[in-house]
Design a protein around this motif. Structure first.
Motif, PDB file in Angstrom:
ATOM      1  N   ALA A   7      86.632  20.704  50.430  1.00 38.25           N
ATOM      2  CA  ALA A   7      86.783  22.348  50.704  1.00 38.25           C
ATOM      3  C   ALA A   7      86.768  22.311  52.450  1.00 38.25           C
ATOM      4  O   ALA A   7      85.633  21.853  52.872  1.00 38.25           O
ATOM      5  CB  ALA A   7      85.671  22.952  49.959  1.00 38.25           C
ATOM      6  N   LEU A   8      87.734  22.769  52.776  1.00 36.01           N
ATOM      7  CA  LEU A   8      87.728  23.300  54.350  1.00 36.01           C
ATOM      8  C   LEU A   8      86.973  24.730  54.388  1.00 36.01           C
ATOM      9  O   LEU A   8      87.178  25.456  53.493  1.00 36.01           O
ATOM     10  CB  LEU A   8      89.105  23.699  54.576  1.00 36.01           C
ATOM     11  N   ARG A   9      86.121  24.719  55.504  1.00 37.40           N
ATOM     12  CA  ARG A   9      85.385  25.962  55.593  1.00 37.40           C
ATOM     13  C   ARG A   9      86.032  26.689  56.692  1.00 37.40           C
ATOM     14  O   ARG A   9      86.202  26.195  57.714  1.00 37.40           O
ATOM     15  CB  ARG A   9      83.792  25.628  56.113  1.00 37.40           C
ATOM     16  N   ALA A  10      86.362  27.933  56.386  1.00 39.77           N
ATOM     17  CA  ALA A  10      87.052  28.611  57.277  1.00 39.77           C
ATOM     18  C   ALA A  10      86.247  29.274  58.350  1.00 39.77           C
ATOM     19  O   ALA A  10      84.962  29.641  58.142  1.00 39.77           O
ATOM     20  CB  ALA A  10      87.708  30.218  56.202  1.00 39.77           C
ATOM     21  N   GLU A  11      86.682  29.067  59.612  1.00 37.56           N
ATOM     22  CA  GLU A  11      85.633  29.593  60.723  1.00 37.56           C
ATOM     23  C   GLU A  11      86.102  30.863  61.199  1.00 37.56           C
ATOM     24  O   GLU A  11      87.579  31.382  61.000  1.00 37.56           O
ATOM     25  CB  GLU A  11      85.877  28.320  61.921  1.00 37.56           C
ATOM     26  N   ALA A  12      85.461  31.490  61.882  1.00 37.15           N
ATOM     27  CA  ALA A  12      86.005  32.999  62.565  1.00 37.15           C
ATOM     28  C   ALA A  12      86.986  32.702  63.387  1.00 37.15           C
ATOM     29  O   ALA A  12      87.311  31.834  64.155  1.00 37.15           O
ATOM     30  CB  ALA A  12      84.871  33.429  63.043  1.00 37.15           C
ATOM     31  N   PRO A  70      86.395  29.340  46.137  1.00 32.81           N
ATOM     32  CA  PRO A  70      87.437  28.456  47.109  1.00 32.81           C
ATOM     33  C   PRO A  70      88.799  28.528  46.435  1.00 32.81           C
ATOM     34  O   PRO A  70      88.833  28.779  45.294  1.00 32.81           O
ATOM     35  CB  PRO A  70      86.764  27.274  46.779  1.00 32.81           C
ATOM     36  N   CYS A  71      89.537  28.307  47.341  1.00 34.25           N
ATOM     37  CA  CYS A  71      91.206  28.550  46.689  1.00 34.25           C
ATOM     38  C   CYS A  71      91.608  27.127  46.835  1.00 34.25           C
ATOM     39  O   CYS A  71      91.837  26.756  48.290  1.00 34.25           O
ATOM     40  CB  CYS A  71      91.709  29.592  47.721  1.00 34.25           C
ATOM     41  N   LEU A 107      93.907  19.468  59.075  1.00 37.69           N
ATOM     42  CA  LEU A 107      93.965  21.240  58.444  1.00 37.69           C
ATOM     43  C   LEU A 107      92.721  21.508  59.174  1.00 37.69           C
ATOM     44  O   LEU A 107      91.770  21.119  59.647  1.00 37.69           O
ATOM     45  CB  LEU A 107      93.803  21.148  57.101  1.00 37.69           C
ATOM     46  N   ARG A 108      92.850  22.808  59.520  1.00 40.29           N
ATOM     47  CA  ARG A 108      92.042  23.769  59.948  1.00 40.29           C
ATOM     48  C   ARG A 108      92.041  25.123  59.295  1.00 40.29           C
ATOM     49  O   ARG A 108      93.179  25.633  59.264  1.00 40.29           O
ATOM     50  CB  ARG A 108      92.219  23.808  61.540  1.00 40.29           C
ATOM     51  N   ALA A 109      91.086  25.625  58.926  1.00 43.48           N
ATOM     52  CA  ALA A 109      90.913  27.107  58.424  1.00 43.48           C
ATOM     53  C   ALA A 109      90.556  28.287  59.184  1.00 43.48           C
ATOM     54  O   ALA A 109      89.299  28.184  59.792  1.00 43.48           O
ATOM     55  CB  ALA A 109      90.481  27.070  57.041  1.00 43.48           C
ATOM     56  N   PHE A 110      90.756  29.254  59.195  1.00 45.08           N
ATOM     57  CA  PHE A 110      90.256  30.498  59.806  1.00 45.08           C
ATOM     58  C   PHE A 110      90.169  31.859  59.089  1.00 45.08           C
ATOM     59  O   PHE A 110      91.140  31.694  58.135  1.00 45.08           O
ATOM     60  CB  PHE A 110      91.079  30.896  61.308  1.00 45.08           C
ATOM     61  N   VAL A 111      89.302  32.601  59.154  1.00 44.71           N
ATOM     62  CA  VAL A 111      89.434  33.866  58.161  1.00 44.71           C
ATOM     63  C   VAL A 111      89.380  35.223  59.342  1.00 44.71           C
ATOM     64  O   VAL A 111      88.822  35.285  60.631  1.00 44.71           O
ATOM     65  CB  VAL A 111      87.953  33.919  57.497  1.00 44.71           C
ATOM     66  N   SER A 112      90.281  35.812  58.876  1.00 42.73           N
ATOM     67  CA  SER A 112      90.658  37.097  59.458  1.00 42.73           C
ATOM     68  C   SER A 112      89.532  38.541  59.124  1.00 42.73           C
ATOM     69  O   SER A 112      89.802  38.330  57.766  1.00 42.73           O
ATOM     70  CB  SER A 112      91.896  37.830  59.451  1.00 42.73           C
ATOM     71  N   GLY A 156      97.577  18.446  43.830  1.00 39.49           N
ATOM     72  CA  GLY A 156      97.082  17.283  43.509  1.00 39.49           C
ATOM     73  C   GLY A 156      96.152  16.194  44.507  1.00 39.49           C
ATOM     74  O   GLY A 156      95.705  15.466  44.325  1.00 39.49           O
ATOM     75  N   ARG A 157      96.040  17.009  45.658  1.00 36.27           N
ATOM     76  CA  ARG A 157      95.101  16.325  46.701  1.00 36.27           C
ATOM     77  C   ARG A 157      93.708  16.899  46.546  1.00 36.27           C
ATOM     78  O   ARG A 157      92.913  16.374  47.422  1.00 36.27           O
ATOM     79  CB  ARG A 157      95.600  16.552  48.111  1.00 36.27           C
ATOM     80  N   GLY A 158      93.682  17.979  45.681  1.00 36.75           N
ATOM     81  CA  GLY A 158      92.222  18.300  45.547  1.00 36.75           C
ATOM     82  C   GLY A 158      91.640  19.022  46.644  1.00 36.75           C
ATOM     83  O   GLY A 158      90.439  19.275  47.031  1.00 36.75           O
ATOM     84  N   LEU A 159      92.584  19.687  47.704  1.00 36.37           N
ATOM     85  CA  LEU A 159      92.180  20.257  48.959  1.00 36.37           C
ATOM     86  C   LEU A 159      91.972  21.896  48.482  1.00 36.37           C
ATOM     87  O   LEU A 159      92.535  22.435  47.575  1.00 36.37           O
ATOM     88  CB  LEU A 159      93.204  20.185  49.935  1.00 36.37           C
ATOM     89  N   SER A 160      90.968  22.482  49.232  1.00 36.51           N
ATOM     90  CA  SER A 160      90.595  23.806  48.858  1.00 36.51           C
ATOM     91  C   SER A 160      90.175  24.543  50.197  1.00 36.51           C
ATOM     92  O   SER A 160      89.946  23.809  51.242  1.00 36.51           O
ATOM     93  CB  SER A 160      89.456  24.059  47.827  1.00 36.51           C
ATOM     94  N   VAL A 161      89.941  25.774  50.431  1.00 37.78           N
ATOM     95  CA  VAL A 161      89.308  26.407  51.482  1.00 37.78           C
ATOM     96  C   VAL A 161      88.311  27.562  50.878  1.00 37.78           C
ATOM     97  O   VAL A 161      88.482  28.037  49.867  1.00 37.78           O
ATOM     98  CB  VAL A 161      90.556  27.357  52.237  1.00 37.78           C
TER      99      VAL A 161
END
Ligand SMILES: NC(=O)N[C@@H](O)C(=O)O
Ligand code: NI
Length: 163
Positions: A7-12, A70-71, A107-112, A156-161
């Protein structure tokens, strides 16, 4: 369905952190000037909207369903012929997943916070829109001839955020 393994954790979402991928569309941190006899403040030129010569820029609205977190991540895509911007029309929070290259390891995640939109520069790898809150988003992107969407299947890669 494969288990969620990573699980990627979304950063600000900040302009500086998002700079390699595009621009953050927001008032915060930007100068403004009075227009219309002082009845409005203009925060000008917040994003570089781009299209190749064969295409044109268009405005659309995406009516997005809320994604539970998580999505699971299913797709990476990019639009080599133009930029793509997403702006919430009613303060909806959303998650932005991007990658420096086609390698999901980047991959990198952000949250608006819902007061921020994003503009992906051309050819930026990103996951399709992931709304935390359901609602409508104004989308500015390139319409025209040619293939403007390269896709990588992440299923199928089991990736989530998550946030
Ligand atoms: N498919 C479509 O128009 N939208 C995607 O490009 C997206 O990034 O959400
Ligand atoms: Ni896209």
């Amino acid at each position: 369905m494969s288990p969620l393994v990573d699980a990627l954790r979304a950063e600000a979402l900040t302009a500086a952190a998002f700079a390699p991928y595009g621009q953050v569309i927001e008032c915060a941190g930007h100068a403004s000037y009075a227009i219309n006899a002082g009845s409005s403040q203009r925060f000008s030129d917040l994003a570089q909207l781009e299209s190749d010569a064969a295409g044109r820029l268009a405005l659309s609205i995406f009516r997005a369903a809320a994604q539970a977190l998580p999505c699971r991540l299913h797709t990476l895509e990019r639009h080599p012929l133009g930029s793509q911007a997403f702006v919430p029309l009613a303060g909806q929070r959303f998650v932005v997943v991007v990658a420096e290259t086609a390698d999901p390891g980047t991959l990198r995640a952000f949250v608006s916070d819902g007061r921020q939109g994003v503009n992906f520069r051309p050819a930026t790898w990103h996951h399709p829109l992931l709304a935390i809150d359901a609602g409508e988003f104004l989308v500015a992107d390139r319409i025209g001839p040619g293939d403007n969407c390269e896709v990588i299947d992440l299923a199928g890669r089991g990736l989530s955020v998550r946030c």
